[in-house]
Design a protein around this motif. Sequence first.
Motif, PDB file in Angstrom:
ATOM      1  N   VAL A  48      33.946   9.818  75.097  1.00 34.23           N
ATOM      2  CA  VAL A  48      33.165   9.556  73.880  1.00 34.23           C
ATOM      3  C   VAL A  48      31.827  10.281  73.956  1.00 34.23           C
ATOM      4  CG1 VAL A  48      32.049   7.788  72.465  1.00 34.23           C
ATOM      5  CG2 VAL A  48      34.261   7.315  73.499  1.00 34.23           C
ATOM      6  N   GLY A  49      31.144  10.140  75.075  1.00 35.55           N
ATOM      7  CA  GLY A  49      29.844  10.794  75.227  1.00 35.55           C
ATOM      8  C   GLY A  49      29.937  12.301  75.133  1.00 35.55           C
ATOM      9  N   ARG A  92      26.599   1.775  77.501  1.00 35.19           N
ATOM     10  CA  ARG A  92      25.438   2.599  77.169  1.00 35.19           C
ATOM     11  C   ARG A  92      25.137   3.619  78.278  1.00 35.19           C
ATOM     12  NH1 ARG A  92      21.404   2.673  73.803  1.00 35.19           N
ATOM     13  NH2 ARG A  92      21.769   0.607  72.963  1.00 35.19           N
ATOM     14  N   ASP A  93      25.021   3.168  79.501  1.00 35.12           N
ATOM     15  CA  ASP A  93      24.603   4.057  80.591  1.00 35.12           C
ATOM     16  C   ASP A  93      25.560   5.233  80.799  1.00 35.12           C
ATOM     17  OD1 ASP A  93      22.511   2.280  80.811  1.00 35.12           O
ATOM     18  OD2 ASP A  93      23.160   1.419  82.714  1.00 35.12           O
ATOM     19  N   PRO A  94      26.889   5.009  80.904  1.00 33.49           N
ATOM     20  CA  PRO A  94      27.769   6.163  81.116  1.00 33.49           C
ATOM     21  C   PRO A  94      27.830   7.110  79.910  1.00 33.49           C
ATOM     22  CG  PRO A  94      29.056   4.120  81.071  1.00 33.49           C
ATOM     23  CD  PRO A  94      27.626   3.737  81.034  1.00 33.49           C
ATOM     24  N   VAL A  95      27.683   6.579  78.703  1.00 30.19           N
ATOM     25  CA  VAL A  95      27.682   7.456  77.523  1.00 30.19           C
ATOM     26  C   VAL A  95      26.369   8.241  77.467  1.00 30.19           C
ATOM     27  CG1 VAL A  95      27.667   7.512  74.997  1.00 30.19           C
ATOM     28  CG2 VAL A  95      29.348   6.106  76.201  1.00 30.19           C
ATOM     29  N   GLN A 120      45.190   1.948  78.427  1.00 30.64           N
ATOM     30  CA  GLN A 120      44.417   3.112  78.844  1.00 30.64           C
ATOM     31  C   GLN A 120      44.948   4.413  78.233  1.00 30.64           C
ATOM     32  OE1 GLN A 120      43.440   3.096  83.147  1.00 30.64           O
ATOM     33  NE2 GLN A 120      44.346   1.050  83.116  1.00 30.64           N
ATOM     34  N   ASP A 121      46.204   4.395  77.783  1.00 29.46           N
ATOM     35  CA  ASP A 121      46.825   5.611  77.238  1.00 29.46           C
ATOM     36  C   ASP A 121      46.393   5.940  75.815  1.00 29.46           C
ATOM     37  OD1 ASP A 121      48.213   6.019  79.571  1.00 29.46           O
ATOM     38  OD2 ASP A 121      50.087   5.139  78.816  1.00 29.46           O
ATOM     39  N   TYR A 122      45.787   4.995  75.112  1.00 26.51           N
ATOM     40  CA  TYR A 122      45.482   5.284  73.706  1.00 26.51           C
ATOM     41  C   TYR A 122      44.077   4.874  73.286  1.00 26.51           C
ATOM     42  CZ  TYR A 122      47.900   0.703  73.625  1.00 26.51           C
ATOM     43  OH  TYR A 122      48.339  -0.563  73.894  1.00 26.51           O
ATOM     44  N   HIS A 123      43.152   4.946  74.238  1.00 25.67           N
ATOM     45  CA  HIS A 123      41.738   4.711  73.942  1.00 25.67           C
ATOM     46  C   HIS A 123      40.896   5.732  74.701  1.00 25.67           C
ATOM     47  CE1 HIS A 123      42.351   1.000  71.738  1.00 25.67           C
ATOM     48  NE2 HIS A 123      43.204   0.627  72.675  1.00 25.67           N
ATOM     49  N   MET A 124      39.705   6.012  74.183  1.00 24.06           N
ATOM     50  CA  MET A 124      38.814   6.978  74.822  1.00 24.06           C
ATOM     51  C   MET A 124      37.950   6.305  75.878  1.00 24.06           C
ATOM     52  SD  MET A 124      37.283   9.621  71.994  1.00 24.06           S
ATOM     53  CE  MET A 124      36.833   8.393  70.780  1.00 24.06           C
ATOM     54  N   ASP A 125      37.865   6.947  77.024  1.00 22.76           N
ATOM     55  CA  ASP A 125      36.957   6.503  78.064  1.00 22.76           C
ATOM     56  C   ASP A 125      35.523   6.810  77.628  1.00 22.76           C
ATOM     57  OD1 ASP A 125      36.439   5.558  80.850  1.00 22.76           O
ATOM     58  OD2 ASP A 125      35.632   7.586  81.065  1.00 22.76           O
ATOM     59  N   ALA A 161      35.321   2.594  72.388  1.00 25.37           N
ATOM     60  CA  ALA A 161      35.071   3.077  73.749  1.00 25.37           C
ATOM     61  C   ALA A 161      35.657   2.115  74.772  1.00 25.37           C
ATOM     62  CB  ALA A 161      33.569   3.224  73.992  1.00 25.37           C
ATOM     63  N   MET A 162      36.228   2.706  75.812  1.00 25.70           N
ATOM     64  CA  MET A 162      36.790   1.928  76.913  1.00 25.70           C
ATOM     65  C   MET A 162      36.158   2.424  78.213  1.00 25.70           C
ATOM     66  SD  MET A 162      40.743   1.712  78.228  1.00 25.70           S
ATOM     67  CE  MET A 162      41.223   0.528  76.968  1.00 25.70           C
TER      68      MET A 162
END
Length: 169
Positions: free
Chosen positions: A114-115, A146-149, A105-110, A76-77
């Motif tokens: 993920v959530g 944790r909070d944003p997910v 930023q182009d190859y990871h999930m925000d 997660a990013m």
Amino acid sequence: SEPVEFAPPEDDSALPVYEQDGVVVKAFRVNHEPVEPSVGYRIEYQGKGVVLSGDTVRTSSLLANSRNADLLVAEAMNKEIVQLMERTSRETGNTVNAQLLFDIQDYHMDVSEVGALAQEARVRRLALHHLAPKPQGRLQANRFFRDPVAALYSGELHVGEDGMQIVVP
């Protein structure tokens, strides 16, 4: 045991790459461009399923292979924080670091992706790892990850730490 070469499926299916003593490991394609091919894994044993996302953006194959998993271990990013770090690097003249922060930023999930994916796939447990940026303590881990997910995912949520163990009953 000897390594086994395989070509990941081109579609959303998963290819069994290991089967022994009731353990089945399936590989599926993910997207971690420019690294090609990239895979995630679904491990099945005694009716339980654990999915390892690998480094990837959100893909239909990750969603398909995460469906009803007992545990999804996903990188997660927090792109909002990474973008702030990128801007700060540019402003201070650190163009090399700024470019790196821009590229990753182009190859990871925000965290939002993920959530949402875990919720849509009806994953029972979600463990976040390979966190970017690396949190400095629990307060940052909770605030940045944790909070944003948790705003999008209603299942059991873990923010990974070295040595953490998660029991799948």
